[in-house]
Design an enzyme around this catalytic site. Structure first.
Site, PDB file in Angstrom:
ATOM      1  N   LYS A  53       0.707  -1.133  -0.025  1.00  0.00           N
ATOM      2  CA  LYS A  53       0.111  -0.133  -0.058  1.00  0.00           C
ATOM      3  C   LYS A  53       0.819   1.347  -0.080  1.00  0.00           C
ATOM      4  O   LYS A  53       0.711   2.174  -0.801  1.00  0.00           O
ATOM      5  CB  LYS A  53      -0.996   0.137   1.286  1.00  0.00           C
ATOM      6  CG  LYS A  53      -2.103  -1.054   1.118  1.00  0.00           C
ATOM      7  CD  LYS A  53      -2.911  -0.944   2.405  1.00  0.00           C
ATOM      8  CE  LYS A  53      -3.876  -2.136   2.334  1.00  0.00           C
ATOM      9  NZ  LYS A  53      -4.677  -2.178   3.285  1.00  0.00           N
ATOM     10  N   CYS A  73      -1.129   0.653   6.548  1.00  0.00           N
ATOM     11  CA  CYS A  73      -1.368  -0.201   7.681  1.00  0.00           C
ATOM     12  C   CYS A  73      -2.198  -1.539   6.912  1.00  0.00           C
ATOM     13  O   CYS A  73      -2.802  -1.070   6.025  1.00  0.00           O
ATOM     14  CB  CYS A  73      -2.002   0.299   8.857  1.00  0.00           C
ATOM     15  SG  CYS A  73      -1.432   1.612   9.454  1.00  0.00           S
ATOM     16  N   ASP A  74      -2.199  -2.307   7.570  1.00  0.00           N
ATOM     17  CA  ASP A  74      -3.139  -3.410   7.108  1.00  0.00           C
ATOM     18  C   ASP A  74      -3.171  -4.663   8.122  1.00  0.00           C
ATOM     19  O   ASP A  74      -2.503  -4.630   9.127  1.00  0.00           O
ATOM     20  CB  ASP A  74      -2.665  -4.391   5.799  1.00  0.00           C
ATOM     21  CG  ASP A  74      -3.903  -5.427   5.179  1.00  0.00           C
ATOM     22  OD1 ASP A  74      -4.611  -4.413   4.518  1.00  0.00           O
ATOM     23  OD2 ASP A  74      -3.951  -6.387   5.659  1.00  0.00           O
ATOM     24  N   SER A  75      -4.530  -5.017   8.374  1.00  0.00           N
ATOM     25  CA  SER A  75      -4.872  -5.919   9.653  1.00  0.00           C
ATOM     26  C   SER A  75      -5.635  -7.198   9.161  1.00  0.00           C
ATOM     27  O   SER A  75      -5.976  -7.090   8.042  1.00  0.00           O
ATOM     28  CB  SER A  75      -5.791  -5.230  10.417  1.00  0.00           C
ATOM     29  OG  SER A  75      -5.337  -3.973  11.206  1.00  0.00           O
TER      30      SER A  75
END
Length: 161
Positions: A53, A73-75
């Site tokens: 990203k 960010c990524d979750s």
């Protein structure tokens, strides 16, 4: 001197967190491919997606005299030995909740901060244990009908309904 911050996320929760902290920022959604190799552990997977990203947003930035910081960010949820991203459909969100109710999972988030002025990068992944409530089928149906769990990792938010 205050640096320009670009948040590479459409997440309302991430926007709210920065706003509540009084941090000025702008949003550029990356549009990066979120397909990930299922063999990656959650820490590696969230970091891979966050880097992807950040890279996509950096590639889209115009050259400027004020090179921004880019935060991506990524979750995802680790549950029963598998990782789970966004369910995407009501049926998958409903099935996920029915499997998880009354049980714990690990919510992983990967963070990447890139200084586009000098290329320095900081990244980290962290996890927290979340317990799913013992909810009824009717409560699950009502939550899924709200639309909230469809486009968030693990079909839930920590700060939503």
């Amino acid at each position: 001197m205050t640096r320009r911050l670009v948040l590479a996320s459409r997440s309302p929760a991430r926007r709210r967190l920065l706003t509540d902290a009084g941090v000025p920022f702008e949003v550029i959604v990356s549009g990066a491919d979120e397909t990930i190799d299922d063999r990656l552990d959650p820490a590696a997977a969230t970091l891979e997606l966050a880097h992807r990203k950040a890279d996509a947003v950096i590639a889209a930035l115009a050259v400027s005299d004020d090179p921004p910081l880019v935060l991506a960010c990524d979750s995802m949820l680790a549950f029963d030995g598998a990782t789970h991203g966004k369910p995407g459909t009501p049926e998958r969100a409903r099935a996920a909740w029915r499997t998880r109710r009354g049980r714990p999972g690990s919510l992983w988030t990967g963070h990447v901060l890139v200084d586009t002025g000098n290329g320095r990068t900081a990244d980290a992944a962290c996890a927290t244990t979340v317990w799913f409530a013992e909810v009824t089928d009717a409560e699950i149906d009502a939550y899924v009908a709200s639309g909230e769990p469809l486009d968030v990792a693990g079909a839930f938010t920590l700060d939503g309904r």
